[in-house]
Design a protein around this motif. Structure first.
Motif, short mmCIF file in Angstrom:
data_model
loop_
_atom_site.label_atom_id
_atom_site.label_comp_id
_atom_site.label_asym_id
_atom_site.label_seq_id
_atom_site.Cartn_x
_atom_site.Cartn_y
_atom_site.Cartn_z
N VAL A 67 12.67 -0.18 5.78
CA VAL A 67 12.18 -1.58 4.52
C VAL A 67 11.30 -0.70 3.83
CG1 VAL A 67 12.11 -3.59 4.56
CG2 VAL A 67 12.78 -3.27 6.82
N HIS A 68 11.83 -0.78 3.03
CA HIS A 68 10.83 -0.62 1.79
C HIS A 68 10.45 -1.70 0.82
CE1 HIS A 68 12.55 4.07 1.94
NE2 HIS A 68 13.43 3.64 2.49
N VAL A 69 9.42 -1.94 0.50
CA VAL A 69 8.98 -2.86 -0.21
C VAL A 69 8.36 -2.08 -1.63
CG1 VAL A 69 7.22 -5.05 -0.18
CG2 VAL A 69 8.58 -4.53 1.72
N GLY A 70 8.82 -2.39 -2.67
CA GLY A 70 8.18 -1.65 -4.12
C GLY A 70 8.68 0.13 -3.57
N GLY A 71 7.44 0.41 -3.55
CA GLY A 71 7.01 2.72 -2.88
C GLY A 71 6.93 2.39 -1.54
N ALA A 72 6.59 1.59 -1.34
CA ALA A 72 6.27 1.51 0.52
C ALA A 72 7.32 1.50 1.32
CB ALA A 72 5.11 0.49 0.80
N THR A 73 7.09 2.89 2.27
CA THR A 73 8.34 2.56 3.76
C THR A 73 7.08 1.77 4.87
OG1 THR A 73 7.10 4.74 4.33
CG2 THR A 73 9.38 4.72 2.69
N THR A 74 7.61 1.34 5.57
CA THR A 74 7.17 0.52 5.73
C THR A 74 7.30 0.42 7.72
OG1 THR A 74 8.75 -1.89 6.00
CG2 THR A 74 7.39 -2.10 4.73
N ALA A 75 8.51 1.11 8.56
CA ALA A 75 8.49 1.65 9.67
C ALA A 75 7.12 1.63 10.01
CB ALA A 75 9.98 2.53 9.41
N ALA A 76 6.64 2.28 9.85
CA ALA A 76 5.67 3.68 10.30
C ALA A 76 4.41 2.97 10.91
CB ALA A 76 5.59 5.26 10.45
N MET A 77 4.24 1.50 9.53
CA MET A 77 2.99 0.74 9.46
C MET A 77 2.63 0.59 10.71
SD MET A 77 3.27 -0.82 5.63
CE MET A 77 2.97 0.52 4.36
N ASN A 78 0.98 -0.27 10.97
CA ASN A 78 0.82 -0.82 12.34
C ASN A 78 0.75 -2.29 11.85
OD1 ASN A 78 -1.76 -1.37 10.51
ND2 ASN A 78 -2.65 0.65 12.04
N ASP A 79 0.82 -2.53 12.69
CA ASP A 79 0.56 -4.54 11.97
C ASP A 79 -0.25 -4.96 11.04
OD1 ASP A 79 2.61 -4.72 14.29
OD2 ASP A 79 0.90 -5.26 15.67
N GLU A 80 -1.44 -4.55 11.43
CA GLU A 80 -2.69 -4.72 10.12
C GLU A 80 -1.77 -4.78 9.09
OE1 GLU A 80 -7.61 -3.89 9.03
OE2 GLU A 80 -6.61 -2.58 10.94
N ARG A 82 0.89 -4.12 7.60
CA ARG A 82 2.34 -4.65 7.55
C ARG A 82 1.70 -5.79 7.09
NH1 ARG A 82 7.78 -3.05 9.78
NH2 ARG A 82 7.93 -5.29 10.27
N THR A 83 0.59 -6.55 7.74
CA THR A 83 0.02 -8.17 7.93
C THR A 83 -0.38 -7.78 6.04
OG1 THR A 83 -0.36 -8.56 9.52
CG2 THR A 83 -1.37 -9.88 7.75
N ALA A 84 -1.24 -6.80 5.00
CA ALA A 84 -1.27 -6.73 4.61
C ALA A 84 -1.05 -6.67 3.03
CB ALA A 84 -2.46 -5.36 4.07
N LEU A 85 0.11 -5.67 3.33
CA LEU A 85 1.17 -5.45 2.52
C LEU A 85 1.96 -6.85 2.69
CD1 LEU A 85 3.39 -3.07 0.92
CD2 LEU A 85 4.53 -2.92 2.48
N ARG A 86 2.31 -7.22 3.39
CA ARG A 86 3.27 -8.51 2.96
C ARG A 86 2.43 -9.88 2.39
NH1 ARG A 86 4.00 -9.67 8.51
NH2 ARG A 86 1.79 -10.44 9.04
N ARG A 87 1.46 -10.24 2.93
CA ARG A 87 0.16 -10.97 1.72
C ARG A 87 -0.26 -10.59 0.41
NH1 ARG A 87 -5.63 -10.15 4.75
NH2 ARG A 87 -4.11 -10.91 6.67
N VAL A 88 0.41 -9.53 0.21
CA VAL A 88 0.02 -9.35 -1.03
C VAL A 88 1.58 -9.58 -2.18
CG1 VAL A 88 0.08 -7.45 -2.79
CG2 VAL A 88 -1.69 -8.04 -1.52
N GLU A 89 2.66 -8.63 -1.37
CA GLU A 89 3.34 -7.97 -1.86
C GLU A 89 5.06 -8.83 -1.86
OE1 GLU A 89 4.16 -5.80 -4.30
OE2 GLU A 89 2.94 -4.24 -3.90
N ASN A 163 0.39 -14.88 -5.56
CA ASN A 163 -0.30 -14.08 -5.62
C ASN A 163 0.98 -12.78 -6.06
OD1 ASN A 163 -2.55 -14.77 -4.17
ND2 ASN A 163 -1.83 -13.91 -2.09
N ALA A 164 1.67 -13.90 -7.16
CA ALA A 164 2.58 -12.59 -7.58
C ALA A 164 3.27 -11.00 -6.83
CB ALA A 164 1.88 -12.35 -8.52
N PRO A 165 3.37 -11.81 -5.97
CA PRO A 165 4.59 -10.85 -5.31
C PRO A 165 5.81 -10.22 -5.56
CG PRO A 165 5.47 -13.14 -4.24
CD PRO A 165 4.22 -13.26 -5.77
N ARG A 166 6.15 -9.37 -4.89
CA ARG A 166 7.17 -8.72 -6.06
C ARG A 166 8.55 -9.22 -4.91
NH1 ARG A 166 6.32 -3.06 -6.94
NH2 ARG A 166 5.03 -2.71 -6.67
#
Length: 228
Positions: A67-80, A82-89, A163-166
């Motif tokens: 799952v790509h959100v903007g330029g970020a790949t998320t599969a290898a992200m830890n929960d912290e 992922r939560t931070a990215l979700r909150r903003v994007e 929060n002006a998400p993507r």
């Protein structure tokens, strides 16, 4: 993936075990959303709409794929992370508004911005701007119980976009509303999403509303399929 993609699901798989049976919900699903694009997700109950939205919103991990959100790949992200990215994007709108009953309309929109680090003054200014845009300026100090169903859902839309998400993900956002109110709320969501250049993926059973979106997709055999 193009730099211009707001959201891209790539080879996403999700399966659930039930006793000795494995249920394949998503089986290599692919979907791309551009900034400012609105896509309707139309599929029968049980087809996997909510699973797709949960994975796209980083609330659930796929069994395979990316799952790509903007330029970020998320599969290898830890929960912290992922939560931070979700909150903003990523912003979410559900069938029920889930507003905090003890807070006013304005405060419900201010809170997620303050959690993201904005000052109260900045958050309040942004919240009032959104309420003005949605025709709710006079309702800013009202608590959810003092608002109509359509007004509550418009506040929920404002909160999701505060929060002006993507990416904006909406799961049957007009499902609890009468047709006239649903039409008004849908227009508000579409107009605000387009104005803010957010990519919107909206699960809906309302074919009339879906027809007014840029694209329509469905789920078939675990794949995302474009509808003509």
């Amino acid at each position: 993936m193009s730099e211009a993609d707001a959201l891209r699901l790539e080879g996403v798989e999700r399966r659930y075990g039930r006793g000795e049976t494995t249920i394949e919900v998503l089986n290599g699903a692919e979907l791309t959303l551009k900034p400012g694009e609105s896509v309707a997700l139309i599929a029968p109950s049980g087809a996997g709409k909510s699973t797709l939205l949960h994975i796209a919103g980083l609330l659930e991990r796929p069994d395979a794929g990316e799952v790509h959100v903007g330029g970020a790949t998320t599969a290898a992200m830890n929960d912290e992370k992922r939560t931070a990215l979700r909150r903003v994007e990523i912003g979410f709108v559900y069938q029920f508004h889930h507003l905090l009953p003890e807070f006013s309309a304005l405060e419900n929109i201010v809170l997620p911005q303050m959690i993201a680090g904005l000052s109260r003054a900045e958050a309040a200014a942004r919240a009032q701007e959104l309420l003005n845009y949605l025709g709710l300026a006079a309702r800013a100090d009202h608590r959810p119980a003092e608002l109509s169903g359509g007004e509550q859902q418009r506040v929920a839309i404002a909160r999701a976009l505060a929060n002006a998400p993507r990416v904006l993900l909406a799961d049957e956002p007009t499902g609890n509303l009468d047709p006239k109110t649903a039409d008004h709320v849908f227009d508000a969501l579409a107009e605000l999403a387009k104005a803010s250049r957010v990519a919107a993926l909206v699960a809906t059973h309302n074919l009339d509303l879906a027809a007014r979106m840029d694209r329509r997709v469905t789920l078939r055999d675990g794949l995302v399929v474009e509808m003509v």
